[in-house]
Design an enzyme around this catalytic site. Structure first.
Site, mmCIF file in Angstrom:
data_model
loop_
_atom_site.group_PDB
_atom_site.id
_atom_site.type_symbol
_atom_site.label_atom_id
_atom_site.label_comp_id
_atom_site.label_asym_id
_atom_site.label_seq_id
_atom_site.Cartn_x
_atom_site.Cartn_y
_atom_site.Cartn_z
ATOM 1 C CD GLU A 174 -4.761 -18.001 -33.170
ATOM 2 O OE1 GLU A 174 -5.231 -17.446 -32.268
ATOM 3 O OE2 GLU A 174 -4.726 -17.775 -34.251
ATOM 4 C CG ASN A 215 -3.115 -23.481 -37.342
ATOM 5 O OD1 ASN A 215 -2.184 -23.717 -38.115
ATOM 6 N ND2 ASN A 215 -4.200 -22.726 -37.267
ATOM 7 C CG HIS A 251 -2.902 -14.660 -40.811
ATOM 8 N ND1 HIS A 251 -3.937 -14.879 -41.521
ATOM 9 C CD2 HIS A 251 -3.406 -15.731 -39.698
ATOM 10 C CE1 HIS A 251 -4.808 -15.679 -41.300
ATOM 11 N NE2 HIS A 251 -4.454 -16.153 -40.209
ATOM 12 C CD GLU A 279 -5.493 -19.679 -39.686
ATOM 13 O OE1 GLU A 279 -5.484 -18.584 -39.413
ATOM 14 O OE2 GLU A 279 -5.593 -20.819 -38.773
ATOM 15 C CG ASP A 281 -4.295 -13.607 -44.974
ATOM 16 O OD1 ASP A 281 -3.225 -13.222 -44.013
ATOM 17 O OD2 ASP A 281 -5.458 -13.370 -44.228
HETATM 18 O O1 G3I Z 1 -21.544 -14.614 -37.333
HETATM 19 C C1 G3I Z 1 -21.655 -13.191 -36.612
HETATM 20 C C2 G3I Z 1 -22.790 -12.351 -37.306
HETATM 21 O O2 G3I Z 1 -24.053 -13.163 -37.095
HETATM 22 C C3 G3I Z 1 -22.569 -11.156 -37.112
HETATM 23 O O3 G3I Z 1 -23.739 -10.498 -37.797
HETATM 24 C C4 G3I Z 1 -21.494 -10.511 -37.648
HETATM 25 C C5 G3I Z 1 -21.452 -8.896 -37.219
HETATM 26 O O4 G3I Z 1 -19.830 -8.595 -37.197
HETATM 27 O O5 G3I Z 1 -20.438 -11.115 -36.928
HETATM 28 C C6 G3I Z 1 -20.425 -12.347 -37.209
HETATM 29 O O6 G3I Z 1 -19.143 -12.947 -36.763
HETATM 30 C C7 G3I Z 1 -17.994 -12.754 -37.158
HETATM 31 C C8 G3I Z 1 -17.412 -14.273 -37.851
HETATM 32 O O7 G3I Z 1 -15.987 -14.099 -38.045
HETATM 33 C C9 G3I Z 1 -18.234 -14.855 -38.717
HETATM 34 O O8 G3I Z 1 -18.215 -14.069 -39.671
HETATM 35 C C10 G3I Z 1 -17.088 -11.925 -36.179
HETATM 36 O O9 G3I Z 1 -17.543 -10.707 -36.097
HETATM 37 C C11 G3I Z 1 -15.842 -12.051 -36.547
HETATM 38 O O10 G3I Z 1 -14.934 -11.672 -35.572
HETATM 39 C C12 G3I Z 1 -15.219 -13.218 -36.863
HETATM 40 O O11 G3I Z 1 -13.721 -13.239 -37.309
HETATM 41 C C13 G3I Z 1 -13.085 -14.476 -37.696
HETATM 42 C C14 G3I Z 1 -11.995 -14.492 -36.606
HETATM 43 O O12 G3I Z 1 -11.180 -15.757 -37.027
HETATM 44 C C15 G3I Z 1 -12.112 -14.294 -35.061
HETATM 45 O O13 G3I Z 1 -11.010 -14.229 -34.587
HETATM 46 C C16 G3I Z 1 -12.643 -14.631 -39.140
HETATM 47 O O14 G3I Z 1 -13.997 -14.666 -39.774
HETATM 48 C C17 G3I Z 1 -11.969 -15.710 -39.258
HETATM 49 O O15 G3I Z 1 -11.387 -15.803 -40.642
HETATM 50 C C18 G3I Z 1 -10.777 -15.883 -38.371
HETATM 51 O O16 G3I Z 1 -10.052 -16.801 -38.359
HETATM 52 C C19 G3I Z 1 -8.797 -16.883 -37.570
HETATM 53 C C20 G3I Z 1 -8.515 -18.332 -37.542
HETATM 54 O O17 G3I Z 1 -9.531 -19.084 -37.088
HETATM 55 C C21 G3I Z 1 -7.134 -18.658 -36.550
HETATM 56 N N1 G3I Z 1 -6.236 -17.745 -36.802
HETATM 57 C C22 G3I Z 1 -6.475 -16.242 -37.248
HETATM 58 C C23 G3I Z 1 -7.668 -16.209 -38.149
HETATM 59 C C24 G3I Z 1 -7.824 -14.503 -38.525
HETATM 60 O O18 G3I Z 1 -8.212 -13.967 -37.175
#
Ligand code: G3I
Length: 463
Positions: A174, A215, A251, A279, A281
């Site tokens: 990004e 990406n 996305h 990615e 969806d």
């Molecule tokens: O690990 C913590 C956990 O300890 C806590 O209890 C929980 C409470 O909300 O949060 C957990 O962390 C989360 C993490 O995912 C793991 O599940 C974060 O809050 C959450 O913000 C994070 O979101 C990720 C997101 O990237 C962040 O931008 C998504 O899972 C992940 O699928 C997403 O992936 C990104 C790609 O890397 C790049 N492109 C966009 C895509 C979607 O945002």
């Protein structure tokens, strides 16, 4: 042995039964009532897993995964349906180095080991990003030289750890704004746009065989952002910077697949790089309806078709394969249902669309669901029977079971199903509340009937 982005032709040693229409009758004389059992699998022709269809076309079909979930049904589907895995969060900087110099590779290692056990590729994600960096890094104050050294060390450490084991890396994630200007990230502010070339060069030094990608999102169609990416890749190629591919995150929103998707893939391919949909969806406003799911299937098909049409399109990865493991509802209020399987692991029409775009049929695999008929109780002219429908590695959203009574039996009453008898044929379908049979789960319905002379167990057909 390395894997390349185009799957190896070698067959996998996967011990999975593909028997779809076998009929098993088990007869057990138990106690005085003589419990009788018959089990039959669905006679529906089931399709090959997506990964087999994709491999036949030389394409990747991948999914993002969460390492802690790779057991049970989630693990069965992740391992059985896809030939590539991308760690959704496990390889991000904040995950692997939460405190400076203190590393946690647990989830990343687990995903790589799972992929190897299932003969899958791994797509590393991601080395340089403005998001999900550790606090010690983002809160620090660094000179340009320090920032450059930190980034080099991070890339070298992580890429070296998995050297020879990953097919590809999303090295840079990004880097652009919507208007095609560079995002003012920690990296751009500290190092200028050259951080991109440096990151690619360091990654290549650490693993010369991994395919290195840039990406981004909203670069699926031809627009200002994708044109900035195009210009960057062109200039990197001209400078001899190691760049192998472009990742289109995809996305997408229901009904809004860019009409220039294939044209965009083609223009990147013409630069001499691979393209991957990394990615995918397709989110919709909840609740989902049949019409929205049909539109979603058409959208998935359009994305798949665009990739299948261009040989340099390595393949498509979905960002989570089940609605129970999708980032969408957390981030887009009121939206969801963005992936090919629902939250109960039931394949949606989008699954069939992916399968058909890869040359399969739209019938989701149901072959691992079985129906077992048993006589639970029997007396002089009557009996109580039941049928249990069980699924393993597959799931149903509705069901119908039928059988023929060869000895004059007649159903008089049923519960937990709607049953009808016409001549000798009995057909039972789910009640409004028990159509879903998740993988690993079962549903049972019962009935009373009459018999005289004999009460043999019939062959049961599911589907
Ligand atoms: O690990 C913590 C956990 O300890 C806590 O209890 C929980 C409470 O909300 O949060 C957990 O962390 C989360 C993490 O995912 C793991 O599940 C974060 O809050 C959450 O913000 C994070 O979101 C990720 C997101 O990237 C962040 O931008 C998504 O899972 C992940 O699928 C997403 O992936 C990104 C790609 O890397 C790049 N492109 C966009 C895509 C979607 O945002």
């Amino acid at each position: 042995m390395r894997s390349s982005l185009h799957p190896r032709p070698a067959r996998r040693p996967r011990p999975r039964s593909r028997t779809r229409s076998r009929l098993v009758a088990l007869f057990t004389g138990v106690a005085a009532v003589g419990v009788l059992l018959a089990a039959g699998t669905t006679a529906r022709a089931a399709d090959a897993p997506l990964r087999d269809l994709a491999e036949a076309r030389g394409k990747v079909i991948g999914t993002a995964v969460t390492g802690s979930k790779l057991t049970g049904t989630y693990g069965d589907l992740a391992g059985g349906q896809f030939n590539s895995l991308t760690p959704g969060n496990a390889m991000k900087w904040e995950t692997v180095e939460p405190s400076r110099g203190s590393y946690d590779w647990g989830e990343a290692d687990r995903i790589v080991a799972f992929a190897q056990a299932h003969d899958q590729q791994v797509r590393g994600h991601t080395l340089v990003w403005h998001s999900q960096n550790p606090g010690w890094l983002t809160d620090g104050s660094w000179t340009a030289d320090q920032l450059s050294t930190l980034l080099q060390d991070h890339i070298t450490t992580e890429v070296t750890r998995y050297k020879g084991e990953l097919a590809a890396w999303d090295v840079v994630n990004e880097p652009f704004n919507e208007d095609g200007t560079y995002r003012t990230s920690l990296w751009y502010q500290g190092l200028g746009s050259d951080y991109i070339a440096r990151a690619l060069t360091w990654a290549h030094a650490a693993d010369p065989d991994a395919k290195l990608y840039i990406n981004d999102y909203n670069v699926e169609g031809v627009n200002a952002k994708s044109t900035a990416l195009y210009d960057l890749v062109k200039s990197l190629k001209e400078r001899g910077v190691p760049i192998d591919g472009v990742g289109l995150q995809a996305h997408l929103i229901l009904g809004l697949v860019p009409s220039t998707l294939q044209q965009n893939i083609e223009r990147f391919a013409a630069l001499g790089v691979d393209v991957a949909v990394t990615e995918l969806d397709i989110r919709m406003q909840l609740p989902s309806t049949d019409a929205k799911l049909a539109q979603q299937a058409a959208d998935y098909r359009a994305v798949m078709n665009a990739c299948v049409a261009v040989s340099r399109c390595a393949g498509v990865t979905v960002w989570g394969f089940t609605d129970s493991d999708s980032w969408i509802p957390d981030v887009f209020d009121g939206y969801g249902a963005a992936t090919p399987y629902d939250a109960n692991y039931v394949p949606k029409p989008a699954y069939g669309a992916i399968a058909t775009a890869l040359g399969g049929t739209s019938t989701p695999p149901t072959g691992d669901c079985t129906a077992a008929y048993s006589v639970a109780n029997e007396w002089n002219t009557g009996f109580t029977g039941q049928v249990t429908i069980s699924c393993s590695g597959a799931a149903l959203s509705s069901w119908k079971v039928s059988w023929d009574y060869g000895a004059g039996q007649r159903i008089t009453q049923a519960w937990n199903a709607t049953c009808a008898q016409s001549g000798t044929t009995v057909t039972c379908s789910n009640a409004s509340y028990n159509g879903t049979v998740p993988s690993g789960g079962s549903v049972t319905f019962g009935f009373n009937g009459t018999w005289s002379g004999s009460n043999p167990v019939p062959a049961v057909t599911l589907g």
